[in-house]
Design a protein around this motif. Structure first.
Motif, PDB file in Angstrom:
ATOM      1  N   PHE A 136       0.849  -1.190   0.000  1.00 57.91           N
ATOM      2  CA  PHE A 136       0.000   0.000   0.000  1.00 57.91           C
ATOM      3  C   PHE A 136       0.885   1.241   0.000  1.00 57.91           C
ATOM      4  O   PHE A 136       1.922   1.285   0.670  1.00 57.91           O
ATOM      5  CB  PHE A 136      -0.895   0.006   1.239  1.00 57.91           C
ATOM      6  CG  PHE A 136      -1.645   1.296   1.443  1.00 57.91           C
ATOM      7  CD1 PHE A 136      -2.794   1.576   0.720  1.00 57.91           C
ATOM      8  CD2 PHE A 136      -1.200   2.242   2.365  1.00 57.91           C
ATOM      9  CE1 PHE A 136      -3.477   2.769   0.912  1.00 57.91           C
ATOM     10  CE2 PHE A 136      -1.872   3.429   2.563  1.00 57.91           C
ATOM     11  CZ  PHE A 136      -3.018   3.695   1.834  1.00 57.91           C
ATOM     12  N   SER A 137       0.498   2.249  -0.761  1.00 52.44           N
ATOM     13  CA  SER A 137       1.237   3.519  -0.756  1.00 52.44           C
ATOM     14  C   SER A 137       0.250   4.679  -0.764  1.00 52.44           C
ATOM     15  O   SER A 137      -0.834   4.593  -1.362  1.00 52.44           O
ATOM     16  CB  SER A 137       2.164   3.613  -1.966  1.00 52.44           C
ATOM     17  OG  SER A 137       1.431   3.684  -3.171  1.00 52.44           O
ATOM     18  N   LEU A 138       0.646   5.744  -0.103  1.00 50.29           N
ATOM     19  CA  LEU A 138      -0.162   6.969  -0.056  1.00 50.29           C
ATOM     20  C   LEU A 138       0.792   8.143   0.002  1.00 50.29           C
ATOM     21  O   LEU A 138       1.763   8.121   0.755  1.00 50.29           O
ATOM     22  CB  LEU A 138      -1.095   6.955   1.160  1.00 50.29           C
ATOM     23  CG  LEU A 138      -2.016   8.171   1.352  1.00 50.29           C
ATOM     24  CD1 LEU A 138      -3.323   7.742   2.013  1.00 50.29           C
ATOM     25  CD2 LEU A 138      -1.351   9.261   2.201  1.00 50.29           C
ATOM     26  N   ASN A 139       0.527   9.156  -0.824  1.00 50.09           N
ATOM     27  CA  ASN A 139       1.305  10.384  -0.701  1.00 50.09           C
ATOM     28  C   ASN A 139       0.410  11.589  -0.899  1.00 50.09           C
ATOM     29  O   ASN A 139      -0.569  11.536  -1.660  1.00 50.09           O
ATOM     30  CB  ASN A 139       2.502  10.397  -1.657  1.00 50.09           C
ATOM     31  CG  ASN A 139       2.097  10.440  -3.107  1.00 50.09           C
ATOM     32  OD1 ASN A 139       1.702  11.488  -3.610  1.00 50.09           O
ATOM     33  ND2 ASN A 139       2.205   9.301  -3.797  1.00 50.09           N
ATOM     34  N   LYS A 140       0.749  12.616  -0.204  1.00 43.41           N
ATOM     35  CA  LYS A 140      -0.045  13.852  -0.228  1.00 43.41           C
ATOM     36  C   LYS A 140       0.879  15.032  -0.421  1.00 43.41           C
ATOM     37  O   LYS A 140       1.901  15.175   0.261  1.00 43.41           O
ATOM     38  CB  LYS A 140      -0.798  14.011   1.099  1.00 43.41           C
ATOM     39  CG  LYS A 140      -1.614  15.298   1.213  1.00 43.41           C
ATOM     40  CD  LYS A 140      -2.858  15.250   0.338  1.00 43.41           C
ATOM     41  CE  LYS A 140      -3.817  16.406   0.673  1.00 43.41           C
ATOM     42  NZ  LYS A 140      -3.544  17.623  -0.108  1.00 43.41           N
ATOM     43  N   LYS A 141       0.545  15.876  -1.411  1.00 47.41           N
ATOM     44  CA  LYS A 141       1.300  17.089  -1.670  1.00 47.41           C
ATOM     45  C   LYS A 141       0.576  18.278  -1.041  1.00 47.41           C
ATOM     46  O   LYS A 141      -0.659  18.354  -1.095  1.00 47.41           O
ATOM     47  CB  LYS A 141       1.458  17.312  -3.172  1.00 47.41           C
ATOM     48  CG  LYS A 141       2.269  16.212  -3.865  1.00 47.41           C
ATOM     49  CD  LYS A 141       2.379  16.467  -5.356  1.00 47.41           C
ATOM     50  CE  LYS A 141       3.181  15.369  -6.039  1.00 47.41           C
ATOM     51  NZ  LYS A 141       3.288  15.585  -7.512  1.00 47.41           N
ATOM     52  N   PHE A 142       1.382  19.184  -0.489  1.00 44.55           N
ATOM     53  CA  PHE A 142       0.813  20.331   0.213  1.00 44.55           C
ATOM     54  C   PHE A 142       1.333  21.628  -0.393  1.00 44.55           C
ATOM     55  O   PHE A 142       2.358  21.652  -1.076  1.00 44.55           O
ATOM     56  CB  PHE A 142       1.192  20.286   1.706  1.00 44.55           C
ATOM     57  CG  PHE A 142       0.643  19.100   2.437  1.00 44.55           C
ATOM     58  CD1 PHE A 142      -0.612  19.138   3.019  1.00 44.55           C
ATOM     59  CD2 PHE A 142       1.398  17.933   2.522  1.00 44.55           C
ATOM     60  CE1 PHE A 142      -1.097  18.036   3.698  1.00 44.55           C
ATOM     61  CE2 PHE A 142       0.915  16.833   3.207  1.00 44.55           C
ATOM     62  CZ  PHE A 142      -0.347  16.882   3.793  1.00 44.55           C
ATOM     63  N   ASP A 161       4.951  10.880   2.199  1.00 42.33           N
ATOM     64  CA  ASP A 161       4.691   9.526   1.701  1.00 42.33           C
ATOM     65  C   ASP A 161       4.485   8.583   2.877  1.00 42.33           C
ATOM     66  O   ASP A 161       5.178   8.673   3.896  1.00 42.33           O
ATOM     67  CB  ASP A 161       5.880   9.003   0.880  1.00 42.33           C
ATOM     68  CG  ASP A 161       6.110   9.812  -0.367  1.00 42.33           C
ATOM     69  OD1 ASP A 161       5.330   9.668  -1.312  1.00 42.33           O
ATOM     70  OD2 ASP A 161       7.101  10.573  -0.389  1.00 42.33           O
ATOM     71  N   PHE A 162       3.564   7.655   2.689  1.00 39.17           N
ATOM     72  CA  PHE A 162       3.372   6.586   3.665  1.00 39.17           C
ATOM     73  C   PHE A 162       3.206   5.278   2.900  1.00 39.17           C
ATOM     74  O   PHE A 162       2.448   5.202   1.937  1.00 39.17           O
ATOM     75  CB  PHE A 162       2.145   6.850   4.539  1.00 39.17           C
ATOM     76  CG  PHE A 162       1.827   5.716   5.480  1.00 39.17           C
ATOM     77  CD1 PHE A 162       2.622   5.482   6.595  1.00 39.17           C
ATOM     78  CD2 PHE A 162       0.751   4.867   5.242  1.00 39.17           C
ATOM     79  CE1 PHE A 162       2.341   4.429   7.455  1.00 39.17           C
ATOM     80  CE2 PHE A 162       0.467   3.821   6.093  1.00 39.17           C
ATOM     81  CZ  PHE A 162       1.259   3.604   7.206  1.00 39.17           C
TER      82      PHE A 162
END
Length: 957
Positions: A900-906, A915-916
């Protein structure tokens, strides 16, 4: 007066510099909408002004303008004009138009108008290239990598259809193993940090230096001939679109490996954290002769000094492991040296540095060896040796890459240098159980310790020039890339205490043996060069392309092994199996007291030198035989010569730079692409390729794995029915494919393929070695493989427009393989045939998985900067080592990988990213089994990588 003039000139320079600095830049790339190739010489003009330029040999352009909003007009002969409206330019900033497509004109030229936002389609060019390519290919672009947020090349490779990632770093295609897959860097051979693999370690490349990754699934004449399953080419960036400085840090936690007080390690050198030994483990430069080390009073001083010159540490110790962590920085930009010049010279640069430190610990490691019993009525397997224990490893990887590129409209020169440094410190503790009831075994139990340090480095330089002769329609591309690699194992330490009948411990040659230390040194030079010449022309009004080229690859390897064995002048019994008790000062022979001395035990057969010269030439012609039938015909010729210096284990065969492979081969290829519709193709191809033995395989060397204690024997070693004549494998490939494309990178395809193997090379168990675990690469007969493959990538907006940001993709490959055994293998299997068993002369191919499944579902929202995905991969049960005689076959079990991967740009410009990731969600173990007729499967190897959680932070300046 002069001072005033100088001041005025200086002021004008400052003013002009300030004025120039206040300008903004528009950069873009223009593609041929029908072929996906870049267009050279396209006129790009700011509407209603005299500001304009032309695209260079990469299809790129740059315009320096005042801040504001502009419309661009693009025109090129025989193509429809394109107007791009609403291009916003800010001071001291770069506006990038990623993919501008020009389509071929109809009878009446029409001006196509798009908005700047509409043409930012990240996958448009790659999708067109896939559709119009002369080979069956899949890939991923830099723009999509950035959108998804993958940090390394191996993470991005997982998203390419048909690709399997093994051990978290190696890329295989269509389920075929390393022997039939290949990885190149910038279209040239480059050895990885593991010099015995075709595949390059993909986890060493940060994605911010990658332009694209493309997998070719069938052979064409301009590619190297030594691949069958697929070839992945990684292209690094040379001219970044805008100035970028990016920094990143990350950490990961595996409950099994990190912050564990039972982690096994040992004291090393002060520079282990940099990936290399500081000399602590080095072998002395002057080793005394064997005679001067024999235990006599006159040699006492030599013995004492020599034994004490090494670290007394022979056993592992427990210590608390730290968290895994990594950090990196990269930067790049391009500079317009003289924007007003007709040549529009530009200078680009890139730089990247990365550091990674990881811990791996497993306290349930199993290495087992099983045999058949002699009784024909008993189908069950009996163990000969079991090793159960724990292994701890600390791994450090450092990567540095820097590059410069100079470009004018029709010429480009680029230079890239890369250095990779890897150090892995491993400590293991095992309990050995040897079964005296098994054939060839003495029967004993022994606790043992294994210590190993492996340091590997790779230095690569890449020099490339591209020159376009626009008026003549010719393009010249030349590439040179030397690589220097080293893989050393300084001071591998092994100690095992044999337990006697009284419950005490001693060293016995007929059982667990005596303590030893081993030094292995491998150095390799690889120099690749190629020249490609391309001519665009027309046949009956249709575009055609002629390509000719020449390549040369030179490799040389020097491998040396030195072994020191401890000996005892008397029988010594220990109450405890404690390695720290062995090398006490009072135990070392001094002429009167002590009993330990050391003597060299090296074998000349384990050292070798080898080199390869591979000269290739090809010609390929691409044309339309019919209006919708593209035809690609090519022929590649390779003259391959491998030479070897070494000697057989019994010393009867000595080679001194002798040829061990010498072939002059023709590799024909023909492909047909029928364009059913604009978005559909029907492909068919035939090609002939080759798989060659590696340096290690084409040697006499015996190489022992210090952890599993298994022994690799080179293919030149004559043993059993094997004559030591290892040959290349020739493969005939037939591929058929239907494919359909949609916008936004969506596609679906169905393929059928067949491969015919002559003299396939497989790892075979040496049946003569009853007392040890030994295997060897051999030609095993004739083989064939047939398979089907289904691939898809589709957005879920077909269900509902609200699901437009969701994508589901996957591929399924099903294969059936068969090898016709040699007479020797067939007879060895028949000798131990069980009651009720009927052995055929055919079996599955080694290394070929019967099925491969890749699947994933992802969510990407550009506006919010959120991207997440769940990805699954599995390979079917695969024959790894071929058995025979009393030895059963050895299989790799399926490993269900779910990540599983998750990333969020701010931020307003999305410069900050978190990134997680969760790896191996299912907590799967890597298992290998021995299998035999009607017998219970027996565990041959068990490694549990554990489940890991990682979080990372990056920022782009």
């Amino acid at each position: 007066m002069k001072t005033k003039k100088l001041f005025a000139i200086f002021a004008l320079v400052i003013i002009s510099t300030i004025a120039y600095a206040q300008k903004g830049t528009i950069r873009g790339t223009v593609f041929d909408g029908s072929t996906g190739e870049t267009l050279v010489g396209v006129s790009v003009v700011v509407k209603d002004t005299y500001i304009g330029t032309a695209t260079d040999l990469d299809g790129k352009f740059a315009l320096n303008v005042e801040p504001g909003t502009y419309d661009l007009q693009l025109s090129f002969i025989s193509f429809q004009p394109l107007t791009v409206e609403g291009v916003e330019v800010k001071a001291d900033d770069v506006t990038v138009l990623n993919n501008l497509e020009l389509n071929e004109s109809t009878v009446e030229l029409k001006d196509v108008v798009v908005t700047a936002r509409a043409i930012r389609n990240t996958e448009a060019a790659l999708q067109t290239m896939k559709k119009k390519s002369s080979v069956m290919l899949d890939g991923i672009s830099a723009a999509k990598i950035e959108l998804i947020g993958d940090g390394t090349a191996v993470e991005a490779a997982k998203r390419v259809t048909g690709v399997t990632v093994e051990e978290g770093k190696y890329v295989y295609v269509r389920g075929l193993g390393d022997r039939y897959s290949k990885t190149t860097l910038n279209n040239l051979d480059i050895p990885g940090l593991d010099p015995d693999r075709n595949s390059l370690q993909m986890d060493i490349f940060p994605t911010n230096i990658i332009d694209n990754m493309v997998v070719s699934k069938n052979f064409t004449a301009d590619l190297p001939a030594d691949f069958t399953g697929g070839l992945m080419n990684v292209t690094t960036k040379d001219f970044p679109d805008r100035k970028r400085i990016s920094v990143s840090v990350s950490t990961s936690y595996n409950p099994q490996s990190n912050l564990n007080s039972d982690f096994l390690t040992y004291d090393g050198g002060d520079t282990d954290f940099l990936g290399f030994d500081d000399g602590t483990r080095a072998l002395p430069s002057n080793i005394p002769s064997a005679n001067s080390l024999l235990p006599t009073p006159s040699n006492a001083s030599n013995i004492n000094n020599f034994v004490n010159s090494f670290s007394p540490t022979l056993g592992a110790k427990a210590a608390t492991s730290f968290l895994n962590y990594s950090a990196g920085i990269s930067m790049g930009n391009q500079i317009d040296l003289n924007p007003d010049s007709e040549k529009a010279p530009k200078l680009g640069y890139i730089f990247s540095f990365s550091y990674k430190s990881e811990y791996d610990y497993d306290d349930e490691v199993v290495f087992g060896d099983y045999k058949k019993v002699i009784d024909d009525s008993d189908p069950e397997l009996i163990y000969s040796t079991l090793r159960n224990g724990a292994v701890g490893e600390k791994n450090v990887l450092i990567g540095v890459l820097g590059g410069l590129a100079y470009k004018t409209n029709y010429n480009k020169i680029r230079l890239t240098a890369m250095h990779l440094q890897n150090g892995a410190s491993t400590a293991g503790q095992f309990n050995i159980d040897n079964n005296g009831d098994a054939i060839g075994q003495s029967g004993y139990t022994a606790p043992s310790d294994r210590l190993q340090y492996n340091q590997r480095s790779l230095t690569n330089v890449f020099l490339n020039g591209t020159h376009v002769f626009d008026d003549a329609g010719w393009e010249l591309d030349w590439r040179v890339s030397p690589t220097f690699s080293i893989s050393d194992d300084p001071d591998i330490r092994k100690i095992a205490f044999t337990e006697n009948s009284g419950g005490e411990y001693e060293f016995l040659a007929g059982a667990a043996g005596y303590p030893s230390r081993t030094w292995r040194e491998l150095s390799e030079i690889n120099n690749s060069a190629k020249i490609d010449l391309t001519k665009d022309y027309t046949v009956r009004g249709e575009g055609a392309k002629l390509k000719v080229g020449v390549s040369h690859n030179y490799k040389t390897r020097d491998y040396e092994i030195t072994k020191m064995g401890y000996q005892l002048t008397e029988r010594v019994v220990f109450e405890q199996a404690d390695p720290s008790l062995f090398l006490r000062p009072e135990n070392i022979y001094d002429g009167q007291n002590g009993y330990i001395y050391m003597i060299p035990e090296s074998s000349e057969s384990n050292a070798y030198e080898a080199n390869v010269n591979n000269l290739g030439f090809y010609v390929s012609n691409e044309f339309y035989a019919l209006s919708k039938l593209k035809t690609i015909v090519g022929l590649r010729v390779e003259n391959y010569v491998m030479r070897h210096t070494g000697q057989s284990q019994n010393g009867t065969r000595v080679l001194d730079n002798d040829k061990v492979l010498d072939s002059f081969d023709f590799f024909p290829t023909i492909s047909f692409i029928y364009e059913l519709k604009e978005d559909q193709n029907l492909r068919a191809s035939f090609s002939r390729t080759i798989a060659r033995p590696s340096f290690k395989e084409m040697s006499f060397a015996q190489i022992i794995d210090p952890i599993s204690n298994s022994i690799f024997n080179g293919g030149l070693y004559e043993v059993d029915e094997w004559d030591g004549n290892l040959k290349e494998t020739y493969i005939n490939n037939f591929d058929f494919r239907w494919e359909k494309f949609w916008e936004r990178g969506q596609n679906i395809s169905a393929s059928v393929f067949y491969k015919d193997f002559t003299d396939p090379i497989e790892l075979v168990r040496i049946t003569k070695a009853k007392a040890s675990t030994e295997y060897q690469p051999r030609n095993v007969g004739e083989g064939e493989l047939m398979g089907v493959e289904f691939e898809f990538s589709k957005n879920l907006d077909l269900i509902s427009p609200s699901l437009k940001n969701f994508n589901i993709n996957g591929n399924i490959t099903l294969t059936q393989s068969e090898v016709t055994m040699t007479d020797a293998e067939y007879e060895s299997r028949k000798e131990y045939e069980k009651e009720g068993q009927s052995i055929d002369k055919t079996r599955n191919m080694a290394g070929q998985s019967p099925y491969v499944i890749n699947a994933g579902i992802s969510y990407n929202n550009i506006e919010s900067g959120l991207s997440t995905g769940l990805f699954y991969n599995v390979k079917g049960e695969t024959l790894s080592i071929v058995g025979g005689d009393v030895f059963p076959d050895f299989y790799t079990s399926p490993f269900h990988s779910l990540n599983f991967s998750l990333n969020k740009k701010f931020g307003e410009e999305k410069r900050t990213k978190i990134d997680f990731k969760v790896s191996n969600i299912l907590g799967q173990s890597r298992e290998y089994f021995f299998k035999s007729y009607e017998a219970k499967d027996q565990l041959g190897e068990l490694r549990n990588p554990g489940r890991s959680f990682s979080i990372g932070l990056s920022y782009k300046f």
